[in-house]
Design an enzyme around this catalytic site. Structure first.
Site, PDB file in Angstrom:
ATOM      1  N   GLU A 268       0.881  -1.172   0.000  1.00 31.84           N
ATOM      2  CA  GLU A 268       0.000   0.000   0.000  1.00 31.84           C
ATOM      3  C   GLU A 268       0.918   1.221   0.000  1.00 31.84           C
ATOM      4  OE1 GLU A 268      -1.654   3.034   0.777  1.00 31.84           O
ATOM      5  OE2 GLU A 268      -2.298   2.337   2.756  1.00 31.84           O
ATOM      6  N   CYS A 302      -1.878   8.905   2.672  1.00 34.60           N
ATOM      7  CA  CYS A 302      -1.610   8.377   1.328  1.00 34.60           C
ATOM      8  C   CYS A 302      -2.776   8.670   0.385  1.00 34.60           C
ATOM      9  CB  CYS A 302      -1.314   6.896   1.383  1.00 34.60           C
ATOM     10  SG  CYS A 302      -2.489   6.002   2.396  1.00 34.60           S
TER      11      CYS A 302
HETATM   12  P1  NAI Z   1       9.402   4.859   4.031  1.00 40.82           P
HETATM   13  O1  NAI Z   1       8.720   4.100   2.962  1.00 40.82           O
HETATM   14  O2  NAI Z   1      10.890   4.921   4.033  1.00 40.82           O
HETATM   15  O3  NAI Z   1       8.971   4.258   5.473  1.00 40.82           O
HETATM   16  C1  NAI Z   1       7.870   3.413   5.715  1.00 40.82           C
HETATM   17  C2  NAI Z   1       8.333   2.209   6.541  1.00 40.82           C
HETATM   18  O4  NAI Z   1       9.249   1.434   5.784  1.00 40.82           O
HETATM   19  C3  NAI Z   1       9.066   2.559   7.827  1.00 40.82           C
HETATM   20  O5  NAI Z   1       8.708   1.634   8.830  1.00 40.82           O
HETATM   21  C4  NAI Z   1      10.517   2.387   7.441  1.00 40.82           C
HETATM   22  O6  NAI Z   1      11.378   2.121   8.523  1.00 40.82           O
HETATM   23  C5  NAI Z   1      10.456   1.195   6.515  1.00 40.82           C
HETATM   24  N1  NAI Z   1      11.557   1.060   5.569  1.00 40.82           N
HETATM   25  C6  NAI Z   1      12.355   2.041   5.057  1.00 40.82           C
HETATM   26  N2  NAI Z   1      13.247   1.508   4.189  1.00 40.82           N
HETATM   27  C7  NAI Z   1      13.000   0.177   4.134  1.00 40.82           C
HETATM   28  C8  NAI Z   1      13.570  -0.917   3.410  1.00 40.82           C
HETATM   29  N3  NAI Z   1      14.579  -0.735   2.545  1.00 40.82           N
HETATM   30  N4  NAI Z   1      13.061  -2.155   3.589  1.00 40.82           N
HETATM   31  C9  NAI Z   1      12.036  -2.351   4.433  1.00 40.82           C
HETATM   32  N5  NAI Z   1      11.461  -1.372   5.153  1.00 40.82           N
HETATM   33  C10 NAI Z   1      11.935  -0.119   5.007  1.00 40.82           C
HETATM   34  O7  NAI Z   1       8.810   6.321   4.066  1.00 40.82           O
HETATM   35  P2  NAI Z   1       9.503   7.682   4.619  1.00 40.82           P
HETATM   36  O8  NAI Z   1      10.929   7.790   4.189  1.00 40.82           O
HETATM   37  O9  NAI Z   1       9.249   7.726   6.070  1.00 40.82           O
HETATM   38  O10 NAI Z   1       8.649   8.789   3.863  1.00 40.82           O
HETATM   39  C11 NAI Z   1       9.025   9.205   2.563  1.00 40.82           C
HETATM   40  C12 NAI Z   1       7.840   9.491   1.692  1.00 40.82           C
HETATM   41  O11 NAI Z   1       7.097   8.291   1.515  1.00 40.82           O
HETATM   42  C13 NAI Z   1       6.832  10.479   2.267  1.00 40.82           C
HETATM   43  O12 NAI Z   1       7.186  11.787   1.977  1.00 40.82           O
HETATM   44  C14 NAI Z   1       5.558  10.053   1.558  1.00 40.82           C
HETATM   45  O13 NAI Z   1       5.533  10.652   0.285  1.00 40.82           O
HETATM   46  C15 NAI Z   1       5.716   8.562   1.396  1.00 40.82           C
HETATM   47  N6  NAI Z   1       4.992   7.806   2.444  1.00 40.82           N
HETATM   48  C16 NAI Z   1       3.803   7.216   2.125  1.00 40.82           C
HETATM   49  C17 NAI Z   1       3.092   6.554   3.097  1.00 40.82           C
HETATM   50  C18 NAI Z   1       1.790   5.913   2.807  1.00 40.82           C
HETATM   51  O14 NAI Z   1       0.945   5.816   3.700  1.00 40.82           O
HETATM   52  N7  NAI Z   1       1.556   5.399   1.612  1.00 40.82           N
HETATM   53  C19 NAI Z   1       3.543   6.481   4.494  1.00 40.82           C
HETATM   54  C20 NAI Z   1       4.844   7.067   4.713  1.00 40.82           C
HETATM   55  C21 NAI Z   1       5.501   7.714   3.707  1.00 40.82           C
END
Ligand code: NAI
Ligand code: MG
Length: 489
Positions: A268, A302
């Site tokens: 998602e 999101c």
């Molecule tokens: P992210 O995708 O890096 O973080 C989400 C989760 O994934 C966190 O628990 C993080 O520790 C984990 N994660 C990070 N790198 C990973 C990897 N290589 N393998 C497995 N897990 C990993 O999101 P971030 O950097 O916090 O936010 C960046 C952008 O992402 C935001 O500006 C937004 O545009 C988008 N975002 C979208 C979300 C949604 O609900 N669809 C939620 C959070 C961020």
């Protein structure tokens, strides 16, 4: 477990902000949190800890353990060895544990709400009225399915998948944990969940609550850490399923790492939703929907309605009303029950939002922001609207994930559908019109997993949620949400 007899989902009125604590001194928050593995809190093998802070004032909240490969291996082993015992239980017995978790969340709703707001920056009225009640509702809903799975998919034989790795983001911390854990364990799987690094506290509180509920050890394990920890979990050879919510960038990395492995995956990811307002819409109601669509949870959503499409003949009227409404929004201390827009979740996210505001200025976009002052300490962004945005602008194409709305206009239905669908994402959309036929026409032609008509950002455990294209695949919520956690013959 003294008071486990309240089944009511309508418990907001029991909870008065007037006596809510204003700081950590009044809530049960530890200085340091360990990993929750096999039903116990245990130290991480790296002996490394990171700080979780309150983004509203940059003060320290707690130290959080950083799990490494060894810890992840232990957590996955614990989940694997719990599988047999969990699956041997009668389904109605499994359901009892899940109902108990739901009731305990309700009982501790006040504490969960305060911790959610302190750790993540969202307005207390949102934690209190939306996040925490909905988290309980998800456990109730899936507890109800646990002993009825054969009726969910008639004619098929269904089995749990096994060990489920779940990675969640920082925008709805407890709610996303509930979306993931509740259906997984209701279907007989066991879980290793990793919360986001800036907002681990309510997941760790949930671990304490799971202990109190007496859930058999190893059925739910909660490990903390950042991206590296998440990657260790994704790459562990003994996981059978991954459920991820977060950025499209990390979603792509995960898909690469599962290529060729027998790991069922649901992703998602991001979104760039169109919120479309026709001249026959109830305008006042639509303006409220636009405001809620983009400014709810600081725009860290999101499915946020981040692209507004206004039918050309009502552009002036809608923009005037929006400007006026912008000034009435209160931005500031998330613990104040009157706050509409709280703190941006992290310095990193604030920098991302500021980068887009700078790009807008470089692109020559016209915009307006509210005139209120914002606190000097902490991470804040005034609600901002850019008008006359072209389809090719980066602001119309890329996810900002903050309180920034871009406005475009349209003349015909075909034009607005083409523009609305012209993005890499396909998670959600909104339509505002007085005509039911128009709403149905658009909802079938918009390439989005959820299309709201004359409302926005409404969530319910019974409705499936998920995207198309770069917004990911698989559905969470509702009967469809069970499918992600079952094998079927
Ligand atoms: P992210 O995708 O890096 O973080 C989400 C989760 O994934 C966190 O628990 C993080 O520790 C984990 N994660 C990070 N790198 C990973 C990897 N290589 N393998 C497995 N897990 C990993 O999101 P971030 O950097 O916090 O936010 C960046 C952008 O992402 C935001 O500006 C937004 O545009 C988008 N975002 C979208 C979300 C949604 O609900 N669809 C939620 C959070 C961020
Ligand atoms: Mg925090």
């Amino acid at each position: 477990m003294s008071k486990t007899n309240s089944f009511s989902l309508h418990f907001e009125t029991d909870w008065k902000y007037a006596d809510a604590p204003e700081s950590r001194d009044h809530i049960d928050l530890k200085e340091q949190y360990e990993l929750f593995i096999n039903g116990q809190f245990q130290k991480c093998s790296s002996a490394k800890y990171f700080d979780s802070i309150n983004p509203a004032n940059e003060t320290f909240l707690a130290k959080i353990a950083e799990a490494n490969r060894e810890d992840i291996d232990q957590a996955v082993k614990s989940a694997k060895s719990a599988l047999a015992q969990w699956q041997k239980l009668q389904a109605k017995e499994r359901a009892k544990y899940i109902f108990r978790i739901a009731r305990l969340i309700q009982e501790r709703a006040r504490e969960f709400s305060v911790i959610e707001t302190l750790d993540g920056g969202k307005p207390i009225k949102e934690s209190r009225d939306i996040d925490i009640p909905l988290a309980a509702a998800h456990f109730f809903y899936y507890a109800g399915w646990a002993d009825k799975l054969e009726y969910a998919f008639p004619g098929k034989s269904v089995k749990p998948i096994g060990v489920v790795a779940q990675i969640i983001p920082w925008n709805f911390p407890l709610l996303m944990a509930a979306w993931k854990i509740a259906p997984a364990i209701a279907c007989g799987n066991t879980v290793v969940l990793k919360p986001a690094e800036t907002t681990s506290l309510t997941a760790l509180k949930l671990a304490e609550l799971i202990q109190d509920a007496g859930l058999p050890p190893g059925v739910v394990n909660i490990v903390t850490g950042a991206g590296e920890t998440g990657a260790e979990l994704v790459n562990h050879p003994d996981i059978d399923k991954i459920a991820f919510t977060g950025s499209t960038e990390v979603g792509k990395l995960i898909q690469k790492s599962v290529a060729g492995r027998n790991v069922k995956t649901t992703l998602e990811l991001g979104g760039k939703a169109a919120n479309i307002i026709f001249k026959d819409a109830p305008i006042e109601q639509a303006v409220e929907g636009i405001i809620n669509g983009i400014f709810f949870n600081q725009g860290h959503v999101c499915c946020a309605g981040s692209r507004l499409f206004i039918e050309e003949s009502i552009e002036k009227e809608v923009l005037e009303k929006l400007k006026w409404r912008l000034e009435t929004l209160s931005v500031g201390d998330p613990m104040d029950k009157n706050t509409d827009i709280g703190a941006i979740n992290s310095k990193q996210q604030l920098d991302t939002i500021k980068k887009y505001i700078k790009i807008a200025k470089e692109e020559g976009l016209k915009g307006f922001e509210s005139n209120q002052s914002i606190p000097k300490k902490g991470f804040y962004c005034k609600p901002t609207i850019f008008t006359g945005v072209s389809q090719s602008s980066r602001l119309a194409q890329e996810e900002i994930f903050g309180p920034v709305l871009v406005v475009q206009t349209f003349r015909t239905i075909d034009e607005v559908i083409e523009k609305a669908n012209n993005t890499p994402y396909g998670l959600s959309a909104g339509v505002w019109t007085d005509k039911g036929s128009k709403a149905f026409n658009l909802s079938s032609r918009l390439k989005a997993g959820v299309v709201w008509a004359n409302t926005f950002n409404k969530f319910d455990p019974t409705s499936p949620f998920g995207g198309f294209k770069e917004s990911g695949f698989g559905r969470e919520g509702g009967l469809q949400g069970l499918d992600a956690y079952l094998k079927m013959d």
